[in-house]
Structures are given as structure tokens and as C-alpha cells.
Design a protein around this motif. Structure first.
Motif, PDB file in Angstrom:
ATOM      1  N   PHE A  67       0.708  -1.290  -0.115  1.00  0.00           N
ATOM      2  CA  PHE A  67       0.067   0.026  -0.090  1.00  0.00           C
ATOM      3  C   PHE A  67       0.823   1.168  -0.089  1.00  0.00           C
ATOM      4  N   GLY A  68       2.195   1.098   0.102  1.00  0.00           N
ATOM      5  CA  GLY A  68       2.986   2.164  -0.042  1.00  0.00           C
ATOM      6  C   GLY A  68       3.143   2.968   1.187  1.00  0.00           C
ATOM      7  N   MET A  69       2.862   2.435   2.490  1.00  0.00           N
ATOM      8  CA  MET A  69       2.846   3.142   3.795  1.00  0.00           C
ATOM      9  C   MET A  69       4.262   2.816   4.793  1.00  0.00           C
ATOM     10  N   SER A  70       4.888   1.769   4.175  1.00  0.00           N
ATOM     11  CA  SER A  70       5.960   0.878   5.017  1.00  0.00           C
ATOM     12  C   SER A  70       7.143   2.028   5.189  1.00  0.00           C
ATOM     13  N   GLY A  71       7.214   2.348   6.361  1.00  0.00           N
ATOM     14  CA  GLY A  71       8.648   3.024   6.393  1.00  0.00           C
ATOM     15  C   GLY A  71       8.904   4.752   6.139  1.00  0.00           C
ATOM     16  N   VAL A 114      -5.149  -0.090  -5.373  1.00  0.00           N
ATOM     17  CA  VAL A 114      -3.648  -0.055  -5.911  1.00  0.00           C
ATOM     18  C   VAL A 114      -3.724   0.988  -6.816  1.00  0.00           C
ATOM     19  N   GLU A 115      -4.759   0.882  -7.791  1.00  0.00           N
ATOM     20  CA  GLU A 115      -5.005   1.900  -8.864  1.00  0.00           C
ATOM     21  C   GLU A 115      -5.101   3.258  -8.155  1.00  0.00           C
ATOM     22  N   ASN A 116      -5.676   3.408  -7.426  1.00  0.00           N
ATOM     23  CA  ASN A 116      -6.177   4.748  -6.696  1.00  0.00           C
ATOM     24  C   ASN A 116      -4.624   5.130  -5.921  1.00  0.00           C
ATOM     25  N   ARG A 117      -4.119   4.348  -5.297  1.00  0.00           N
ATOM     26  CA  ARG A 117      -2.606   4.538  -4.998  1.00  0.00           C
ATOM     27  C   ARG A 117      -1.629   5.107  -5.742  1.00  0.00           C
ATOM     28  N   ASP A 118      -1.809   4.562  -7.026  1.00  0.00           N
ATOM     29  CA  ASP A 118      -0.805   4.896  -7.994  1.00  0.00           C
ATOM     30  C   ASP A 118      -1.130   6.257  -8.508  1.00  0.00           C
ATOM     31  N   TYR A 119      -2.416   6.669  -8.662  1.00  0.00           N
ATOM     32  CA  TYR A 119      -2.918   8.037  -8.998  1.00  0.00           C
ATOM     33  C   TYR A 119      -2.433   9.021  -7.893  1.00  0.00           C
TER      34      TYR A 119
END
Length: 546
Positions: A119-123, A279-284
Motif C-alpha cells: 500500500f506504499g505506507m511502510s517506513g 492499488v490503482e487509486n494509490r498509483d494515482y
């Protein structure tokens, strides 16, 4: 060769028996570990492979409320490969929420996991960062940027300015007769969804305060509702309304990556479809943020060294510990911090937008809902506002924090309707909680709905009563952690002052000048919960006062 001969000699039934035997071994190990666990607490029985995910419907609030009702003040649930200890009693969280600059036992919210990585949250950033050193680095610059007196004064000025913009949109929509005709007293009246405007207002606020540039989320909403369109050239984000919605979906979807293991997220049909969209929303969002960072970095590079730069969070993060910021070099433990990468800056910006948009906007909707349902509270609030900010006077920082009854209303609404439903803490040291000794690596969840309504600490806990927090009241002093609006400990919300400025500013600017009532007072509050509770829609009727 002998091994291959054995493999080829096996029959189909032999393979089935082998699979069955492996399954039985796994189940035996699973339940052996479960039944021999330390500190056996009540809770739902986990199942092999899926744990307690059969209880999880993405609504974190209802999950932990149901656990509290069924199993008591301290219980457990297995989700996402972790044993999670749910706590709903104030006395049990004192060690966890006590401020300390040295004890890092309860600093980590979530451990590293493949879900948080995906999800792109780690660290990265502040909210979900599991790396203590990285978190301290990021927190330094957050505190530097958003807790200074000048930042708070600017926040009040921007709140006034952006609200004047909002007033223009409301009046224009009403006069366009899109919703209601002008009333007999020649005062316009507008029926609208307040949740749309509150989210766009807070988004426009946090973007200008963190980047120094304007977005026009409110103008985007206006353009969708009005036949007369606003020119939005020069905005930081072209489709600001879309950006607000994407931030909202990102927040709501985080629970899928925190509470479900990868095999469930990517294989159960109705879940994997949601995960794909998330995941698509995350990339946006990541692409939008990266473009903002690149644009600002280029502007800084083209600015001569020594020339004064804009003072905002984004600029501070970009120039941190570079030759542009040598007078403000940060160190920790005697070690100099390195400059931030764009990925790290992206994480901080995303956290600022997540924490500065949804939480404040939804709490304001809940405040409005309660004010409209309690006329006596509303009258007392209006009397206080008029005593400090009479009509046609400008709001100011000092005056806002003299609004004791308004602050009491906000706190009481936050007690009954906490926007954040659970405080998560993952221990990196052994500790003692609720009379039990816990090893490092234990996951705790503080159930704020349970703590804020605990019958042992609140009289009539389900009743809305702002006087609990007004003036001197012994009830709030029974236990200081019976109310944790801003969290606590090292993880206490760094934006709490900004959130209060926005909430108080909106209460003054709207209610002293406009009559606000619910379109349908009998309708229940339309809210949706995940990690945060969102106001899905709040239809109100707004009309200027005489």
C-alpha cells in the motif's frame, strides 16, 4: 534418481493423502500455538488460513465495538497474521499514552508487513512509519513547520479567506435557483451536502498551508453544480475534487492491507476487486504528489542561493539539511540527518493530506449534526460566539481559543463520534498492560469508542452533553485517558492545533452569519466506517440571518 523414482511411483490417491496429511499437520500446529499462547484472553476462535477474517467487513469501528460488547474490556482477535489485543478501558492504556521523550516501547503503530509495503505506507511519513529513526526525522520537520506561532496565525487568515470564497459559491448556487427559489424576505436559501464542502474546504486549507500554493476543491464542486463555470487555471491540482475523493478512498481502503493477509486480499473475488481499485487509486495519488514535489524542487533549484524561499512544509522537506538550510541542520543522537528523498517527501505530504483533510472535515459534519439536533446547545454556542466575535468582526487566533463552550462541543462530539476508531500500537520492548506481561512484538488496539463511552467513567455515556468539558468538571478528571481525542504519547497528533483552528473558525464563520438546519431532522447520521468514520452525506439548508 531414487527420489524421482519414488515421486513417479506415487499414485493420485497418494498425493491426496500427502496433501491431507500436510493440512492436518498445519491445523495441529495452528491450534497448538493458539491453545498454548501466553495470557489467554477471550475472543473469537480463529480458523486456519483465514484467522478471524470471517468477522471483518472492512468496518473497523463495528468490529471492535462488537468485540468489546461480547468479550469485555480486554480481548483478542486474530487478523492479518497478528494476534491483536483490543483494549476498551482507560486504566489499561495509561502506560501506552503517557508522554515520554525516551520510552519508545509504544512508538510504533504497525509492524512492517507485506500489506503495508504494497500500500506504499511502510517506513515512510509519520502515520504508518514503523522505523523509529525515520519517524523521528519526519516528526522534526512536521513540528518545525506546523506548530510555530506564525503557522497558526496564517491558518486563521487562510480559514477566513477560503471561507469567503465558499460563501460566494453558496450564494451563486442559491441565486441560480438550482435548489430553492429566493424566499419572501429576499434572502437566498440553499439545500446542499455539507460533507462535500467541508472536505473540500479542509483540503484547500491543508494544501495551501503545506505547499504554499492554492488548490480549488470548492471551485471544482461549484463547477459540477452550477451552469456558470469558474476558471481554475493556475491551480496546484487540476481536478481538486477528484483528488479529495481519491484521498478519501485511500483512507477507507487502508484496512484491507492492514487486517487481511495477501492470500485473502488477492484471491477472494469481492475483496481482490476492491484491492485492485485501491492499488490503482494509490498509483494515482503517488503520481500527483510526485509531480508536485518535482515542480517545487525545480523552482527551488532555479532560485539563487541566499534568496529567501517560501516557508511551508514541502519547501522545508526539500531543503532539509542541504546548503539552503545549513542554519537549521537537524541531528538525532549526535548523527546528522541526511536530505530527504522524493519518496520520503511523498510519504510526508500524503500523511499531511490524509490527516489534514478527512479527520477535520468529518468531525465538523458530526459537530453540525449535533448542534442542529440540540437547540439549547446551539443558543448557548451562538451567545458565546457573539460575545467574542460580533457580526462583521474578523476572527483571530487568540479569540478562537477563548471559545470555551465551542471547544466543549467539539470535544463532546469527538467523544461520542471519534473520527479515528482505534489507536494502534506495536511494542518493540516487553511491557505490562492490564496486569499481564507482554513480549516485544505484541499488537494492541485501543478501542476509542469503548473508552469514550465506558460506563465506569462517564455518567449517561450515550447522552450528548457538552457541559462535561465546559469549565471545571470533575467527570473528565476521573481518569485522564478516558478521553483520547488526539491519541497520546509520542504519537500524539502533531496537527491538533491546526484541526482546532479550522473547526472553531468554521463554527464562528458559519453559525454567526447563517441559519443552518438539517433538511431531514429525523434521518439518522449517514456515516461509513473503516479505520476512520466518514460522513457520507449531510444535507443541510443554509440561509443568511437577518
Amino acid at each position: 534418481m531414487a527420489f524421482l523414482d519414488v515421486i513417479f511411483s506415487l499414485k493420485f490417491t497418494d498425493y491426496l493423502n500427502l496433501i491431507l496429511f500436510s493440512f492436518l499437520i498445519y491445523v495441529f500446529q495452528f491450534y497448538y500455538k493458539y491453545f498454548t499462547r501466553p495470557n489467554k484472553l477471550p475472543g473469537p476462535l480463529p480458523l486456519p488460513f483465514i484467522e478471524c477474517s470471517y468477522l471483518f467487513k472492512s468496518d473497523v469501528k463495528q468490529l471492535f465495538i462488537s468485540l468489546h460488547e461480547k468479550y469485555g474490556d480486554i480481548c483478542e482477535v486474530y487478523l492479518g497474521g497478528l494476534r491483536r489485543i483490543s483494549i476498551s478501558r482507560p486504566e489499561y492504556v495509561e502506560n501506552m499514552l503517557t508522554p515520554s521523550s525516551t520510552n519508545t516501547t509504544f512508538m510504533i503503530r504497525w509492524p512492517y508487513s507485506e500489506g503495508s509495503e504494497e500500500f506504499g505506507m511502510s517506513g515512510r511519513g509519520l502515520i504508518f512509519n514503523h522505523d523509529i529513526k525515520s519517524w523521528r526525522y519526519n516528526r522534526q520537520f512536521f513540528n518545525q513547520a506546523i506548530q510555530s506561532p506564525s503557522f497558526n496565525i496564517d491558518a486563521v487568515k487562510w480559514a477566513d479567506k477560503i471561507f469567503q470564497e465558499l460563501e460566494g459559491y453558496w450564494e451563486s448556487l442559491a441565486n441560480a435557483n438550482l435548489f430553492n427559489d429566493i424566499s419572501q424576505d429576499n434572502k437566498w436559501s440553499l439545500e446542499t451536502d455539507l460533507s462535500l464542502w467541508s472536505n473540500s474546504f479542509t483540503n484547500d486549507m491543508i494544501i495551501v498551508l503545506t505547499t504554499g500554493e492554492r488548490s480549488y476543491s470548492m471551485a471544482s464542486i461549484y463547477n459540477k453544480l452550477s451552469p456558470i463555470k469558474m476558471n481554475l487555471s493556475g491551480t496546484l491540482i487540476e481536478d481538486s475534487d477528484k483528488f479529495v475523493q481519491r484521498i478519501r478512498e485511500h483512507t477507507l481502503g487502508a484496512s484491507f492491507f492492514m487486517f487481511l493477509v495477501s492470500s485473502l486480499r488477492h484471491n477472494i473475488p469481492f475483496i481482490k476487486n476492491n484491492v485492485k481499485l485501491l492499488v490503482e487509486n494509490r498509483d494515482y495519488l503517488f503520481e500527483k504528489l510526485e509531480n508536485i514535489i518535482k515542480r517545487r524542487r525545480k523552482e527551488i533549484e532555479e532560485t539563487p542561493v541566499g534568496e529567501k524561499l517560501r516557508h511551508d512544509l514541502l519547501t522545508s522537506l526539500i531543503i532539509a539539511n542541504t546548503e539552503r538550510d545549513m542554519d537549521n541542520v537537524k541531528t538525532v543522537g549526535g548523527e546528522k540527518f541526511r536530505p530527504m528523498t522524493d519518496i520520503e517527501i511523498r510519504g510526508n505530504l500524503l500523511d499531511a493530506f490524509l490527516g489534514g483533510t478527512n479527520t477535520t472535515a468529518n468531525l465538523f459534519c458530526f459537530v453540525t449534526y449535533h448542534i442542529c439536533h440540540y437547540p439549547q446547545v446551539k443558543q448557548k454556542m451562538l451567545a458565546e460566539i457573539d460575545s467574542i466575535f460580533p457580526q462583521n468582526t474578523c476572527i483571530n487566533y487568540d479569540g478562537l481559543f477563548k471559545l470555551d463552550y465551542c471547544i466543549a462541543i467539539i470535544k463532546e462530539v469527538a467523544r461520542l463520534m471519534p473520527v479515528l476508531n482505534v489507536l494502534a500500537r506495536y511494542t518493540n520492548n516487553p511491557c505490562e498492560i492490564a496486569g499481564y506481561k507482554w513480549d516485544a512484538g505484541t499488537m494492541f488496539h485501543v478501542n476509542l469508542n469503548g473508552i469514550h463511552r465506558h460506563k465506569d467513567h462517564w455518567s449517561n455515556p450515550d447522552t450528548f452533553d457538552p457541559d462535561r468539558f465546559y469549565k471545571k468538571n470533575d467527570e473528565i478528571d476521573k481518569h485522564k485517558y478516558s478521553f483520547a481525542m488526539w491519541g497520546g504519547g509520542l504519537r500524539i497528533c502533531p496537527g491538533k492545533k491546526l484541526a482546532m483552528i479550522e473547526l472553531l473558525s468554521l463554527m464562528v464563520l458559519i453559525f454567526r452569519k447563517y441559519n443552518v438546519e438539517l433538511v431531514d431532522e429525523k434521518a439518522p447520521l449517514n456515516a461509513r466506517s473503516a479505520i476512520l468514520t466518514f460522513c457520507e452525506k449531510l444535507l443541510v439548508r443554509i440561509k443568511p440571518k437577518n
